[in-house]
Design an enzyme around this catalytic site. Sequence first.
Site, short mmCIF file in Angstrom:
data_model
loop_
_atom_site.label_atom_id
_atom_site.label_comp_id
_atom_site.label_asym_id
_atom_site.label_seq_id
_atom_site.Cartn_x
_atom_site.Cartn_y
_atom_site.Cartn_z
N SER A 16 0.85 -1.20 0.00
CA SER A 16 0.00 0.00 0.00
C SER A 16 0.89 1.25 0.00
CB SER A 16 -0.94 -0.02 1.21
OG SER A 16 -0.19 -0.19 2.38
N CYS A 17 0.25 2.42 -0.12
CA CYS A 17 0.99 3.67 -0.19
C CYS A 17 1.69 3.95 1.14
CB CYS A 17 0.06 4.84 -0.49
SG CYS A 17 -0.71 4.69 -2.12
N PRO A 18 2.89 4.57 1.20
CA PRO A 18 3.61 5.06 0.01
C PRO A 18 4.55 4.03 -0.60
CG PRO A 18 4.80 5.73 1.98
CD PRO A 18 3.60 4.93 2.44
N ASN A 49 -2.37 7.72 -7.09
CA ASN A 49 -1.16 8.27 -6.46
C ASN A 49 0.10 8.01 -7.29
OD1 ASN A 49 -2.83 9.08 -4.43
ND2 ASN A 49 -2.28 7.42 -3.03
#
Lengths: 82, 266
Positions: A16-18, A49
């Site tokens: 998942s982000c980042p 993103n």
Amino acid sequence: MSETQVDRKIDIKGLSCPYTFIKAKLAIESMEIGQTLEILLDHKAAINNIPNSMRDHGHTVLSVDQLDDREEWTIRVRKEKD
Amino acid sequence: MDFTEEQLLRYSRHILLPEVGGKGQSKINAARVLMIGAGGLGSPVGYYLAAAGVGKIGIVDDDKVELSNLQRQIAHSMDTLGSYKADSAKATFEALNPDVNVTPIKKRINRDNIFDIMKDYDIVVDGSDNFPTRYLINDACVIEGKPLSSGAILRFEGQVTTIVPGKGHCYRCLFEDPPPPGLVPSCQEAGVVGALPGIIGGFQAMEVLKLILGKGEPLINRLLIYDALKTQFRTVKVRRNPQCPVCGENPSITELPDYTQDVCSI
């Protein structure tokens, strides 16, 4: 899906982000200018993103495609600068 | 370099930056920085360089931790009172980041040992507390061509500059000779406010990271002066002096002179 030649593929499903972008960024850093990276991912927020961050870094986002009826996507990015 | 998953997490905020990225972080991890002084300035400089992942940090200091240090020297603690500052700082920095290798050098730096101590490092940080050492470090860095981050603090004022031999001024272009002993008071005589070294040391750490990364505009040919009471920063332009005795066209200092001067250590 577009017919671009892909020079390198990475599979970052599960991230998942980042960290999605960090993995993608490290991959593109190791490539040559003009080459295309294909990123396979399943973290939905990253389909916005990663392209935004890649554009911020000066690269060109060629495509964002969802794989047939699955929560998985591929993003293709062309490296424009070191 | 290939990062471990732990390193990806630790350095993620660096890797995200266009100016750093994986390549820049690898440069930081490979960097070798020598800090002279593990006191007010050395504490924050070392803390931030260790946090950033600077791979090799040397700390030269022959003092021991005293209670009067703890008002500003944040690398030390009640637990390390009486131990060498270089050892105390090593423990603090390595506890923060195990990627960092800290070498404590428990010696007083002088003209006979400085070149030998400097040879294993690429960048030097001056966090010393007296003029003879400041001039010794400047002259040695100019002669060896090593970049130097120079910081100084007293009372409520701080100064910082970056010296890259061949690219700009050196400390002697600013002030040719040390002031006579007794003219400028030491922190011990005049005092220094505890948060000030955090600010000046923070600038020094930032300058070192920029030198490692080769990004931005370091304080070359500039002296930054901070007035803490007024909360004012001034940046003064400095020019390389062609007649400078150490970095000028016909230098008179080609070997390190005798710097001994009566200094009371802090």
